[in-house]
Enzyme design. Sequence first.
Site, PDB file in Angstrom:
ATOM      1  N   HIS A  94       0.846  -1.188   0.000  1.00  0.00           N
ATOM      2  CA  HIS A  94       0.000   0.000   0.000  1.00  0.00           C
ATOM      3  C   HIS A  94       0.884   1.241   0.000  1.00  0.00           C
ATOM      4  O   HIS A  94       2.100   1.152   0.186  1.00  0.00           O
ATOM      5  CB  HIS A  94      -0.943  -0.004   1.203  1.00  0.00           C
ATOM      6  CG  HIS A  94      -0.266   0.130   2.531  1.00  0.00           C
ATOM      7  ND1 HIS A  94       0.555  -0.851   3.061  1.00  0.00           N
ATOM      8  CD2 HIS A  94      -0.258   1.148   3.441  1.00  0.00           C
ATOM      9  CE1 HIS A  94       1.012  -0.466   4.233  1.00  0.00           C
ATOM     10  NE2 HIS A  94       0.541   0.749   4.483  1.00  0.00           N
ATOM     11  N   ASP A 128       5.910   4.683   4.952  1.00  0.00           N
ATOM     12  CA  ASP A 128       6.866   3.730   5.522  1.00  0.00           C
ATOM     13  C   ASP A 128       6.949   2.435   4.719  1.00  0.00           C
ATOM     14  O   ASP A 128       7.798   1.592   4.984  1.00  0.00           O
ATOM     15  CB  ASP A 128       6.533   3.431   6.987  1.00  0.00           C
ATOM     16  CG  ASP A 128       5.099   2.977   7.214  1.00  0.00           C
ATOM     17  OD1 ASP A 128       4.208   3.426   6.481  1.00  0.00           O
ATOM     18  OD2 ASP A 128       4.871   2.177   8.150  1.00  0.00           O
ATOM     19  N   ASP A 169       0.139  -3.971   6.665  1.00  0.00           N
ATOM     20  CA  ASP A 169      -0.845  -3.218   7.433  1.00  0.00           C
ATOM     21  C   ASP A 169      -2.280  -3.668   7.180  1.00  0.00           C
ATOM     22  O   ASP A 169      -2.817  -3.492   6.079  1.00  0.00           O
ATOM     23  CB  ASP A 169      -0.705  -1.738   7.120  1.00  0.00           C
ATOM     24  CG  ASP A 169       0.657  -1.195   7.518  1.00  0.00           C
ATOM     25  OD1 ASP A 169       1.573  -2.012   7.735  1.00  0.00           O
ATOM     26  OD2 ASP A 169       0.808   0.036   7.608  1.00  0.00           O
TER      27      ASP A 169
END
Length: 301
Positions: free
Chosen positions: A63, A67, A204
Amino acid sequence: MSARELVVLGTASQVPTRQRNHNGYVLRWDGEGILFDPGEGSQRQMLHAGVAAHDLTRICVTHFHGDHSLGLAGVIQRINLDQVPHPITAHYPASGQHFFDRLRHATAYRETVPLREEPVSGDGVLAATPAFTLSAARLSHPVESFGYRLTEPDGRRMLPDRLAAHGITGPDIGRLQREGTLRGVPLAEVSEHRPGQSFAFIMDTRLCPAIPTLAAGCDLLVIESTFLDEDARLAADHGHLTAGQAATVARDADVRHLVLTHFSQRYPDPTPFAHQARATGFTAPLTIAHDLMRIPLPARR
């Protein structure tokens, strides 16, 4: 060096620390080198880890949070600066095409290497080769995020004693493998089933149906555990997992080796992540990732 191993470039979530760089992971799989989620500083971490731009064949981005993707600009430019002699394929959420475009063309440089853009728009197979199948599944995060799974097809393990009993040696072994039978001897009589190896990469996400699908029976599962269990509500609010949640998935999915990573800066000591993972009843090998470590895939079953 193992022909199949994970090279960890960075393990921090959102904010790098003195001990942890932003995310970055390279899967060495025979002749393939797949770079996952190159966060800021990944190009320098590759130097420290002994990973060259020439080693890369694919880039997979889960995504477009910084980071997990800000290192794309430097890595892509390094690939071109070093004039990597083969094309590179990039997979990333199609909804983030504008982010990928900005990162790819963040500054001026000379493009010398074909970069094949193959954005991901939904669940399914991304690439099918004789050596493996690469697939993706949509996760649950505030921005669109995909997990990745690499699966080797099942094969046959040749049995030397049975080959010898039938007088099959040298080039005839390869011929038997290709044709399925030789001089009336079927392949099944001199070999046994060999399960293919598998790898999954889950960053995530909250708990969602795609996670156990990606993790099922994996030899090596790399999964985020941003928070400890006592902060489960915070994890859900921000679209993340806790150590206990990640390990429970691995336990129920019969994962052979679990790698926890993507740790929040609020936890300076990673020891509790291991304790909480083990408290779920997960008993297989467990690694709490740190920067620049190498993790070989488990030996074949």
